[in-house]
Design a protein around this motif. Structure first.
Motif, short mmCIF file in Angstrom:
data_model
loop_
_atom_site.label_atom_id
_atom_site.label_comp_id
_atom_site.label_asym_id
_atom_site.label_seq_id
_atom_site.Cartn_x
_atom_site.Cartn_y
_atom_site.Cartn_z
N PHE A 1 1.14 -1.10 0.35
CA PHE A 1 -0.33 -0.14 0.18
C PHE A 1 0.70 1.14 0.12
CE2 PHE A 1 0.43 -0.92 4.86
CZ PHE A 1 1.33 -0.03 5.53
N LEU B 1 -6.04 -1.96 5.57
CA LEU B 1 -6.54 -1.85 4.67
C LEU B 1 -7.19 -2.98 3.70
CD1 LEU B 1 -3.84 0.74 3.67
CD2 LEU B 1 -6.57 0.95 4.37
N THR C 1 -10.22 0.44 -0.55
CA THR C 1 -9.20 0.65 -0.46
C THR C 1 -8.70 0.06 -2.11
OG1 THR C 1 -9.29 -1.19 0.48
CG2 THR C 1 -9.41 0.57 1.80
N ARG C 2 -8.92 -0.14 -2.42
CA ARG C 2 -7.75 -0.89 -3.79
C ARG C 2 -7.24 0.08 -4.26
NH1 ARG C 2 -12.64 -2.41 -8.18
NH2 ARG C 2 -13.53 -0.31 -8.64
N LEU D 1 -5.86 2.45 -3.64
CA LEU D 1 -4.24 2.61 -1.92
C LEU D 1 -2.97 1.44 -2.52
CD1 LEU D 1 -6.06 3.20 0.77
CD2 LEU D 1 -5.11 5.18 -0.18
#
Length: 272
Positions: free
Chosen positions: A231, A253, A260-261, A263
């Motif tokens: 990330f 995450l 949150t993909r 990130l």
């Protein structure tokens, strides 16, 4: 074996990687902590498959071999750039040769594990490359790809305006994407050559998880695991809070996917 006839994208990759070869040792993924991580994955794949023979597609300077040379009886590597292969450490159980990812010079069903590290974004026809990987895998064999750039991350960061206020961390990541071609131009690689070499980052969009799963399924893979990893800011958190702190944030995450993909910078694939 004669040198294969290369496409425009493959020719751009030869130029790109031949110019990059003298500085390749500076690549962040060559860090010892990543080598240890990848070795653990290779050891697991060897146990799962009873693996005796491994092929690394786009082997470059031999990162996969350095990480797992003692885990397999026989190692093979292919790459299209002679300057990269010249940097591979010779080993008694290793054979390397010039060949394209889309036309592997091996018979069907001979490998227990096929790997592809930091390569997929350089491949023009990802489906064709995956078909070749599936073809040379024996029944029960496993395909493992890592350091696959996340298109979600690149697209999200690309929407930023470099003149807007942002943290030094985010500014740095924005510049890595917005200034990619310019940075490589300093190594003597023309901007258009970089864009052609990194074809899936600039000209195509086959590295979305949904598209990758579609392509893998079409090639005959039945068990497909595609994971987001690394990330934004993970290295900085690791340096401040240690490996455990970085892992806790990564797990959090991951729990929030798919929100949150964007990130996560990379994807990892394990398919059989």
């Amino acid at each position: 074996m004669p040198t294969p006839k290369l496409s425009d994208v493959q020719t751009a990759n030869v130029l790109y990687h031949s110019r990059l070869a003298p500085n390749y040792h500076r690549q962040p993924f060559l860090r010892e902590d990543n080598r240890v991580r990848v070795r653990g994955i290779l050891a697991d794949l060897q146990q799962r498959t009873g693996g005796r023979r491994l092929l690394d597609i786009g082997c470059g300077a031999g990162f996969i071999f350095d990480a797992g040379h003692d885990l397999f009886e026989k190692l093979d590597g292919v790459d299209i750039t002679r300057e990269m292969l010249a940097s591979v450490e010779p080993r008694p159980n290793l054979t390397t040769q010039i060949a394209t990812a889309e036309a592997l010079p091996f018979p069907d069903a001979v490998f227990d594990v096929v790997t592809c590290n930091g390569v997929l974004h350089h491949i023009d026809n990802v489906g064709e490359m995956l078909r070749e990987a599936r073809r040379v895998l024996r029944p029960g064999g496993v395909f493992y790809a890592d350091k696959v750039p996340s298109s979600h991350f690149r697209k999200e960061v690309s929407t930023l305006n470099g003149d807007d206020p942002m943290s030094d961390l985010l500014k740095s990541e924005w510049w890595k994407i917005a200034g990619d071609a310019g940075r490589y131009e300093q190594l003597g690689i023309e901007k258009e050559a970089t864009r052609s070499a990194m074809v899936q980052c600039y000209k195509k969009d086959d590295l979305r998880p949904e598209k990758l799963e579609e392509l893998l399924t079409a090639c005959g893979f039945r068990t497909i695991d595609i994971r987001f990893r690394w990330f934004l800011g993970q290295a900085q958190i690791r340096d401040i809070w240690g490996e455990d702190g970085a892992r806790y944030v990564e797990e959090y995450l991951t729990l929030l996917l798919p929100l949150t993909r964007h990130l996560f910078k990379n994807l990892m694939i394990v398919a059989s």
